[in-house]
Structure formats: C-alpha cells, structure tokens
Design an enzyme around this catalytic site. Structure first.
Site, PDB file in Angstrom:
ATOM      1  N   CYS A  83       0.701  -1.124  -0.012  1.00 32.15           N
ATOM      2  CA  CYS A  83       0.104  -0.090  -0.266  1.00 32.15           C
ATOM      3  C   CYS A  83       0.905   1.209   0.030  1.00 32.15           C
ATOM      4  O   CYS A  83       1.772   1.258   0.919  1.00 32.15           O
ATOM      5  CB  CYS A  83      -0.916  -0.174   1.165  1.00 32.15           C
ATOM      6  SG  CYS A  83      -2.494  -0.920   0.990  1.00 32.15           S
ATOM      7  N   HIS A  84       0.618   1.950  -0.921  1.00 29.97           N
ATOM      8  CA  HIS A  84       1.308   3.270  -0.998  1.00 29.97           C
ATOM      9  C   HIS A  84       0.768   4.366   0.072  1.00 29.97           C
ATOM     10  O   HIS A  84      -0.576   4.234   0.454  1.00 29.97           O
ATOM     11  CB  HIS A  84       1.118   4.005  -2.190  1.00 29.97           C
ATOM     12  CG  HIS A  84       1.740   3.498  -3.531  1.00 29.97           C
ATOM     13  ND1 HIS A  84       1.292   2.133  -4.103  1.00 29.97           N
ATOM     14  CD2 HIS A  84       2.875   3.504  -3.968  1.00 29.97           C
ATOM     15  CE1 HIS A  84       1.982   2.010  -5.009  1.00 29.97           C
ATOM     16  NE2 HIS A  84       3.040   2.582  -5.143  1.00 29.97           N
TER      17      HIS A  84
ATOM     18  N   MET B 149      -8.231   0.499   0.642  1.00 31.50           N
ATOM     19  CA  MET B 149      -7.576  -0.455   1.720  1.00 31.50           C
ATOM     20  C   MET B 149      -7.731   0.298   2.941  1.00 31.50           C
ATOM     21  O   MET B 149      -7.729  -0.233   4.092  1.00 31.50           O
ATOM     22  CB  MET B 149      -6.117  -0.815   1.060  1.00 31.50           C
ATOM     23  CG  MET B 149      -6.142  -1.485   0.054  1.00 31.50           C
ATOM     24  SD  MET B 149      -7.413  -3.018   0.022  1.00 31.50           S
ATOM     25  CE  MET B 149      -6.499  -3.801   1.650  1.00 31.50           C
ATOM     26  N   GLU B 150      -7.315   1.725   3.208  1.00 36.24           N
ATOM     27  CA  GLU B 150      -7.631   2.455   4.214  1.00 36.24           C
ATOM     28  C   GLU B 150      -8.882   2.406   4.669  1.00 36.24           C
ATOM     29  O   GLU B 150      -9.007   2.251   6.105  1.00 36.24           O
ATOM     30  CB  GLU B 150      -7.052   3.802   3.863  1.00 36.24           C
ATOM     31  CG  GLU B 150      -5.386   4.214   3.724  1.00 36.24           C
ATOM     32  CD  GLU B 150      -5.055   3.569   2.326  1.00 36.24           C
ATOM     33  OE1 GLU B 150      -3.855   3.495   1.998  1.00 36.24           O
ATOM     34  OE2 GLU B 150      -5.823   3.513   1.488  1.00 36.24           O
TER      35      GLU B 150
ATOM     36  N   ASP C  32     -12.895  -5.223  21.629  1.00 34.82           N
ATOM     37  CA  ASP C  32     -12.125  -4.981  22.831  1.00 34.82           C
ATOM     38  C   ASP C  32     -12.968  -4.178  24.060  1.00 34.82           C
ATOM     39  O   ASP C  32     -12.600  -4.618  25.238  1.00 34.82           O
ATOM     40  CB  ASP C  32     -10.848  -3.963  22.826  1.00 34.82           C
ATOM     41  CG  ASP C  32      -9.897  -3.817  23.810  1.00 34.82           C
ATOM     42  OD1 ASP C  32      -9.361  -4.960  24.506  1.00 34.82           O
ATOM     43  OD2 ASP C  32      -9.794  -2.796  24.353  1.00 34.82           O
TER      44      ASP C  32
END
Length: 316
Positions: free
Chosen positions: A62-63, A112-113, A127
């Site tokens: 990933c850039h 992707m981000e 969590d």
C-alpha cells in the site's frame, strides 16, 4: 511497490462496511452508557482513524495516501435500514453495523485504508465489549463502492472513440529516423479501447498537415492526435499549422498536459502543444519525444474522450 508515477491525481472515494455481532444485553449497556470502559463509539471512531493512517505500515504494497476526509456511522442491525446490504440470516441477529467513508486526492485509491479503518473500529468495539460479552463476532467486512482513477474509466469510454495518429517529422518522413512516438500513441489509444482508424507519417509541412487533418475531419474521425513539431525549433511547424485551422481552442487539455509533465521534467514548459476542435473533431498536438508523448497522453486519457459528447451537445 508498484510504480504509480504515471497515474493522474484525482479525487478518490471509498465506502466500506462491517459488523460486530453482540448480545442484546451488550446493546442495552451501550444505550444506557453503562460499559465499564466508557463511551464506545467515540473511541471506536478514533481507533478507525488511526487504523486508516497506519495502513501502509500494515500492508507492504500500500502506498501512503493523503486522507482528506473520513467518517464513520454506527448503527444497530436493522432489517429496515440494512436490508440492501445483508442477507436475512444476518439481519435476524443483534449487533452493530460499522460504515466508513473516506476521500483522498491522489494517484491511488483509498479503499484499503477504509477497509482497514472499519476493521480496526470493529476490533476496538470488540475490546470494549469483551468484559461483558463472550459471544462477540466480527464479520461481513466489505467494500461497497470506490470511485476515482481506473474505476471511472468506463464513463469516459461508453462508446468506442475513433482516432487518427499523424506523425509530423521531416526525418521520419524521409526515412532517416524511426517513428517511436506515433506508434506509442497508437498503442496507448488502443489500450483504452479506442479504435485507431489511421496512422500516417508526414514531413513537418504546414500545407500537408492541414490537408490531412481536414480530410480526417471530413470523414468524421472523432479524435486526431499529432506528434512532433511542438517545440521551439526552426522546423517545428505543427503547432502553427493546426492553430490556423482550429475553430475552437481547448486550452485546458494542454494545460493539463504541461502541468503533468512539469512534475516530471522542467523541459515540459518548452512544449507549444495546443488542442482544439474543428466541427465535431478534437485535435491534440503532442510532443515528438517518446517520453513527452507518453506523459502527455497519461495526463488526459481517458477523460479527453468526453469531449465528443460535449461537442455533440451532451452535458458535463
């Protein structure tokens, strides 16, 4: 990492979604603000932002991208709201739907981000709920939509553009120099699904260039690309030849070409390339160097094909 230097800087957007299944009791605790670790969604949103920013450090290919906007929504699973996103068996369960949306102006997408952000937000919720819920499950993370760059190409090439390539070079016409730029232009046009009807080499002679362009305009060739004759040399006549017969200028096209090229070499400012229309044909003059021709086309393809629709009275 993949070379993306040839890509255009455009607005890129992405939307993604995911679910964390939880018990009905957890939902009651969330609504009453009784969770032992405090406010759930504010912390999950912040975790999602951090996940998006760290994506290039997690995924090797990933850039790094500039995240110009990002936000999340958190909703409890509802058949009325989410029926278009998930199947009936998913909608019958209890849980939280996480939706993320992001924008970036750059050379590569932001999907992707966005997916990472949704995943990390889900993990943060996991969590925070695990002290009170032993039946947690994360799933159904998927990309809903991405826009910008390659994914937008189809809207510029809904029909097959017809093109002609005219090489304007004295040395190529007399056989002392092999044509490379014209063949490259032809290949790049075909690569974006354009049909190249004509490919011809002529000396950099004003009358010959004008006569050939007028012939192709009469045949309703939609786009004519010339190479060569756009510099400051004494025999660089193509720009003047084309300018004399244009009916309308399209300076924005060559502004984009020179701006794109200037980010790669200071020599781009020497180009006298012009663009404009005759009837319903768009003519673009490209530099004669292979690199110059390639970079100029990279700057304007495939968006330049939208010009035909505009010339025929279509909307922007």
């Amino acid at each position: 990492m993949r070379d993306i230097t040839s890509k255009q800087v455009t607005l890129r957007t992405a939307r993604a979604v995911g679910i964390i299944f939880c018990s009905a009791n957890s939902i009651e605790l969330i609504n009453s603000g009784s969770l032992p670790k405090g406010n759930l969604f504010d912390v999950a949103r912040a975790a999602g932002f951090l996940g998006a920013k760290l994506t290039p450090q997690l995924l090797p290919h990933c850039h790094p991208v500039t995240i110009d906007a990002m936000d999340f929504t958190f909703e409890f699973i509802s058949p009325e709201i989410h029926s278009e996103l998930f199947s009936a068996d998913v909608l019958s369960r209890t849980g939280i739907v996480i939706s993320g949306e992001a924008k970036s102006i750059g050379r590569t997408g932001i999907e992707m981000e966005t997916l990472t952000a949704v995943s990390v937000a889900a993990l943060e919720i996991y969590d925070m709920l695990k002290p009170v819920d032993t039946a947690l499950e994360i799933g159904h993370i998927k990309l809903l939509e991405k826009k910008g760059g390659k994914s937008d190409r189809n809207r510029f090439t809904e029909s097959t553009p017809t093109c002609a390539v005219l090489v304007c070079s004295d040395s190529t016409a007399n056989g002392t120099r092999e044509d490379k730029s014209g063949k490259l232009v032809k290949a790049m046009l075909e690569n974006v699904k354009a049909t190249v009807l004509h490919y011809k080499v002529l000396p950099d002679d004003k009358d010959a260039i004008q006569a050939q362009i007028k012939e192709w305009v009469k045949d309703d060739v939609q786009f004519i690309f010339t190479t060569g004759g756009t510099g400051l040399g004494p025999r660089d006549n193509t720009t003047n030849a084309v300018r004399e017969i244009l009916e309308r200028d399209a300076d924005g096209i060559t502004e984009a070409m020179r701006s794109f090229g200037q980010m790669r070499t200071p020599m781009a400012m020497m180009s006298r390339s012009i663009a404009g229309t005759i009837a319903n044909t768009l003519i673009v003059t490209l530099p004669g160097s292979t690199n110059g021709a390639r970079e100029s086309l990279e700057a304007i393809l495939p968006g330049v094909f939208h010009a035909r629709k505009m010339m025929e009275g279509g909307s922007h």
